[in-house]
Design an enzyme around this catalytic site. Structure first.
Site, short mmCIF file in Angstrom:
data_model
loop_
_atom_site.label_atom_id
_atom_site.label_comp_id
_atom_site.label_asym_id
_atom_site.label_seq_id
_atom_site.Cartn_x
_atom_site.Cartn_y
_atom_site.Cartn_z
N SER A 119 0.81 -1.21 0.00
CA SER A 119 0.00 0.00 0.00
C SER A 119 0.85 1.26 0.00
O SER A 119 0.31 2.36 -0.05
CB SER A 119 -0.92 0.00 1.23
OG SER A 119 -0.17 -0.21 2.41
N HIS A 140 -2.33 -2.95 -6.06
CA HIS A 140 -2.82 -2.56 -4.74
C HIS A 140 -4.34 -2.59 -4.69
O HIS A 140 -5.02 -1.69 -5.18
CB HIS A 140 -2.29 -1.16 -4.38
CG HIS A 140 -2.75 -0.67 -3.05
ND1 HIS A 140 -2.96 0.66 -2.78
CD2 HIS A 140 -3.04 -1.34 -1.90
CE1 HIS A 140 -3.36 0.79 -1.53
NE2 HIS A 140 -3.42 -0.41 -0.98
N GLU A 152 -5.10 -0.03 -7.65
CA GLU A 152 -4.00 0.80 -8.14
C GLU A 152 -2.96 -0.12 -8.76
O GLU A 152 -2.50 -1.06 -8.12
CB GLU A 152 -3.35 1.59 -6.99
CG GLU A 152 -4.17 2.75 -6.48
CD GLU A 152 -3.44 3.52 -5.39
OE1 GLU A 152 -3.35 4.75 -5.48
OE2 GLU A 152 -2.95 2.88 -4.42
N ASN A 190 -2.98 6.17 -0.47
CA ASN A 190 -2.50 6.37 0.90
C ASN A 190 -1.72 7.67 1.08
O ASN A 190 -1.58 8.15 2.21
CB ASN A 190 -1.67 5.17 1.34
CG ASN A 190 -2.57 4.02 1.73
OD1 ASN A 190 -3.55 4.20 2.44
ND2 ASN A 190 -2.27 2.83 1.25
#
Length: 283
Positions: A119, A140, A152, A190
């Site tokens: 992540s 991800h 992702e 993130n």
């Protein structure tokens, strides 16, 4: 590039979800973890998730059983010598991932694509421990994996166009929405989410508001489906801390400094839902 058999390393919350979506899409899956009890817990999680889909009429009982039949479990990495793609979903620590990818590079055929569900950690650095950096990519998934549509896809410095296109098309076959992201700390999700979570923790740490009040403001005022502290508990406070440290190390910017209260909770073993206590208590 044809992919038929998928390996998933890590049977935790993310790994079990990833194994489930591949199996639901018709792929044969080998799910690997270090202990049988972790595998048993992962399969139990998959069974419960599939049962919810059946209850909602989104899946038949026959489809549920067929999905489960496509998943094999093992505590050995060697069966991954038969797979076309490995998706790694272990702890968010570079040393652990580098060690695993080095092992996978020795075990898997040269044609096998190695993907990380990291992540926040750099795909280029993970790829550098292998002899196949062109075949290493970030994939991800979002939590909970069976429900969330976004994936992702992160290119490392050497990731080939063919591998990227293969994973992009594969993601669509899973019923997910692939988004290409460049290899920067935290990627997009993130890099934006975790500073918000960290700031919510600071609001509690500084006595601005209780966790319940912070979450209520974001849910009722900003129309978020879940408050940031509820979300942090679901993700795992240890994972939140790892990501904030990755952002701070990667960018060298003090704005990514993890809140001392986050560090304190992690040291106390208050990791959120998985430990029974975080910003909230769970039975």
């Amino acid at each position: 590039m044809s992919l038929q058999h998928i390996g998933v390393v890590g049977a935790g919350q993310m790994g079990s979800g990833i194994a489930q979506v591949f199996a639901q899409a018709g792929f044969q899956v080998t799910l690997v973890d270090t202990q049988e009890r972790f595998l048993a817990r992962g399969i139990d999680s998959i069974q419960k998730s599939l049962a919810r889909f059946v209850q909602k009429g989104m899946l038949s009982e026959e489809e549920k059983e067929a999905t489960l039949a496509r998943i094999k479990t093992t505590i050995e990495l060697t069966p991954l010598s038969q797979v076309d793609l490995v998706v790694e979903a272990i702890v968010e620590q570079m040393d652990a991932k580098a060690k695993l990818f080095s092992q996978l590079d020795q075990i898997c055929p040269a044609s096998t694509i190695l993907a990380s569900n990291t992540s926040s950690l750099p795909i280029t650095e993970i790829a550098a421990v292998t002899n196949r950096p062109a075949k290493v990519i970030g994939m991800h998934f979002m939590n909970p994996v069976p429900v969330m549509k976004l994936v992702e896809i992160i290119r490392g410095l050497a990731t080939s166009d063919e591998v990227y296109e293969t994973i992009h098309q594969l993601t669509e076959k899973l019923g997910k929405h692939p988004v290409e992201v460049q290899d920067f700390p935290g990627f997009v999700s993130n890099r934006i989410l975790m500073p918000m979570v960290n700031e919510a923790i600071y609001s509690v740490y500084e006595g601005v508001a209780t966790p319940e009040a912070v979450d209520a403001v974001m849910k009722l005022g900003m129309n978020h489906p879940m408050g940031p502290l509820q979300l942090a508990d679901m993700i795992g406070l240890d994972t939140c801390l790892y990501i904030m440290e990755t952002l701070q190390d990667g960018f060298g910017d003090s704005k990514y400094r993890p809140c001392p209260l986050l560090r304190k909770y992690v040291k106390a073993g208050w990791l959120g839902r998985k430990s029974g206590r975080g910003f909230y208590q769970y039975s």
